[in-house]
Design a protein around this motif. Structure first.
Motif, PDB file in Angstrom:
ATOM      1  N   ALA A 134       0.836  -1.209   0.000  1.00 50.15           N
ATOM      2  CA  ALA A 134       0.000   0.000   0.000  1.00 50.15           C
ATOM      3  C   ALA A 134       0.868   1.254   0.000  1.00 50.15           C
ATOM      4  CB  ALA A 134      -0.917  -0.004   1.220  1.00 50.15           C
ATOM      5  N   HIS A 135       1.952   1.236   0.776  1.00 57.61           N
ATOM      6  CA  HIS A 135       2.875   2.376   0.801  1.00 57.61           C
ATOM      7  C   HIS A 135       3.488   2.599  -0.576  1.00 57.61           C
ATOM      8  CE1 HIS A 135       6.219   4.980   1.858  1.00 57.61           C
ATOM      9  NE2 HIS A 135       7.019   4.105   1.294  1.00 57.61           N
ATOM     10  N   GLY A 136       3.896   1.505  -1.227  1.00 58.32           N
ATOM     11  CA  GLY A 136       4.473   1.627  -2.567  1.00 58.32           C
ATOM     12  C   GLY A 136       3.498   2.224  -3.559  1.00 58.32           C
ATOM     13  N   GLY A 137       2.236   1.788  -3.482  1.00 60.11           N
ATOM     14  CA  GLY A 137       1.224   2.346  -4.374  1.00 60.11           C
ATOM     15  C   GLY A 137       0.996   3.815  -4.122  1.00 60.11           C
ATOM     16  N   LYS A 138       0.897   4.180  -2.844  1.00 61.27           N
ATOM     17  CA  LYS A 138       0.680   5.585  -2.484  1.00 61.27           C
ATOM     18  C   LYS A 138       1.865   6.453  -2.901  1.00 61.27           C
ATOM     19  CE  LYS A 138       1.142   8.430   1.635  1.00 61.27           C
ATOM     20  NZ  LYS A 138       0.587   9.665   1.136  1.00 61.27           N
ATOM     21  N   ALA A 139       3.074   6.018  -2.541  1.00 64.14           N
ATOM     22  CA  ALA A 139       4.268   6.816  -2.834  1.00 64.14           C
ATOM     23  C   ALA A 139       4.477   6.985  -4.333  1.00 64.14           C
ATOM     24  CB  ALA A 139       5.497   6.171  -2.187  1.00 64.14           C
ATOM     25  N   SER A 140       4.247   5.916  -5.088  1.00 60.82           N
ATOM     26  CA  SER A 140       4.413   5.989  -6.543  1.00 60.82           C
ATOM     27  C   SER A 140       3.378   6.918  -7.168  1.00 60.82           C
ATOM     28  CB  SER A 140       4.292   4.589  -7.154  1.00 60.82           C
ATOM     29  OG  SER A 140       5.285   3.745  -6.654  1.00 60.82           O
ATOM     30  N   ALA A 141       2.138   6.794  -6.715  1.00 62.31           N
ATOM     31  CA  ALA A 141       1.081   7.657  -7.253  1.00 62.31           C
ATOM     32  C   ALA A 141       1.347   9.116  -6.920  1.00 62.31           C
ATOM     33  CB  ALA A 141      -0.272   7.222  -6.705  1.00 62.31           C
ATOM     34  N   ARG A 142       1.797   9.381  -5.687  1.00 61.76           N
ATOM     35  CA  ARG A 142       2.059  10.764  -5.300  1.00 61.76           C
ATOM     36  C   ARG A 142       3.251  11.341  -6.048  1.00 61.76           C
ATOM     37  NH1 ARG A 142      -0.715  12.224  -0.789  1.00 61.76           N
ATOM     38  NH2 ARG A 142      -0.172  14.332  -1.440  1.00 61.76           N
ATOM     39  N   ALA A 143       4.265  10.515  -6.318  1.00 58.88           N
ATOM     40  CA  ALA A 143       5.404  10.983  -7.114  1.00 58.88           C
ATOM     41  C   ALA A 143       4.957  11.357  -8.520  1.00 58.88           C
ATOM     42  CB  ALA A 143       6.486   9.904  -7.168  1.00 58.88           C
ATOM     43  N   ALA A 144       4.034  10.572  -9.075  1.00 60.36           N
ATOM     44  CA  ALA A 144       3.497  10.886 -10.400  1.00 60.36           C
ATOM     45  C   ALA A 144       2.673  12.167 -10.363  1.00 60.36           C
ATOM     46  CB  ALA A 144       2.659   9.721 -10.912  1.00 60.36           C
ATOM     47  N   VAL A 145       1.862  12.355  -9.308  1.00 65.57           N
ATOM     48  CA  VAL A 145       1.053  13.571  -9.167  1.00 65.57           C
ATOM     49  C   VAL A 145       1.955  14.793  -9.025  1.00 65.57           C
ATOM     50  CG1 VAL A 145      -0.548  14.778  -7.621  1.00 65.57           C
ATOM     51  CG2 VAL A 145      -0.969  12.400  -8.221  1.00 65.57           C
TER      52      VAL A 145
END
Length: 200
Positions: free
Chosen positions: A120-131
């Motif tokens: 879940a952390h990986g998904g959140k961190a990756s999505a936020r980096a893209a945003v």
């Protein structure tokens, strides 16, 4: 409360800890203090989650995380630091929720809780980096606010309705995987667009 409900709650809370660890610690302690989650008498270490000091520190950290997560690139720095913190926290939360009388269940809960939090952390961190590649701050604040509301709402549902907690965990798992795939595609597109073209 049956074993499937307990596993569902542990899975849901672990996955949500990958997004908002301190909020999950605070909410779990609060749930135990008000007997929404039963505290087994034969495992005294669980009492630490409902300790006022632990709840107070978790509450302050949750407020800090709330504001850090709204600032572009500061949220990514916060996520980078918490790559090591959130999986351990999620594993410990899962361990705190399961029945301590069964060591095998505890080991499975600890391992799966840590893995779920890391995913879940990986998904959140990756999505936020893209945003964060977007120059305007509104999208960052909007995504962060959705995470805040979703975490609070899903924690409430998992604690209040244990029989749906397993379904919540499955939805969160699918969402985390989807976020990782979307972020990977966006990052690939960005880095691919930045490569110089060869001229003859």
């Amino acid at each position: 409360m049956g074993i499937m409900e307990i596993i569902g709650i542990a899975g849901s809370v672990s996955l949500l800890a990958g997004w908002r660890l301190y909020l999950c610690i605070f909410a779990t302690g609060l749930a135990m203090r008000f007997d929404a989650l039963p505290v087994p008498e034969n495992l005294a270490s669980l009492a630490v989650l409902e300790n006022p000091w632990v709840m107070g520190i978790a509450g302050v950290a949750a407020v800090a995380e709330f504001f850090a997560d709204k600032v572009m690139w500061l949220d990514s720095a916060w996520d980078a630091v918490h790559t090591f913190v959130r999986p351990v926290g999620g594993a410990l939360l899962a361990l705190a929720i399961v029945d301590p009388s069964d060591p095998a269940t505890q080991v499975v809960a600890f391992l799966l809780g840590g893995g779920a939090s890391l995913l879940a952390h990986g998904g959140k961190a990756s999505a936020r980096a893209a945003v964060n590649t977007s120059p305007e701050p509104v999208s960052n604040i909007a995504v962060s606010t959705v995470e805040d509301v979703a975490t609070v709402g899903l924690l409430y549902l998992a604690y209040e309705y244990p029989y749906v907690a397993g379904g919540i965990a499955l939805v969160l798992l699918a969402l985390a995987i989807w976020l990782l795939l979307i972020a990977r595609r966006i990052i690939r597109k960005l880095f691919g667009a930045g490569k110089p073209t060869e001229t003859g």
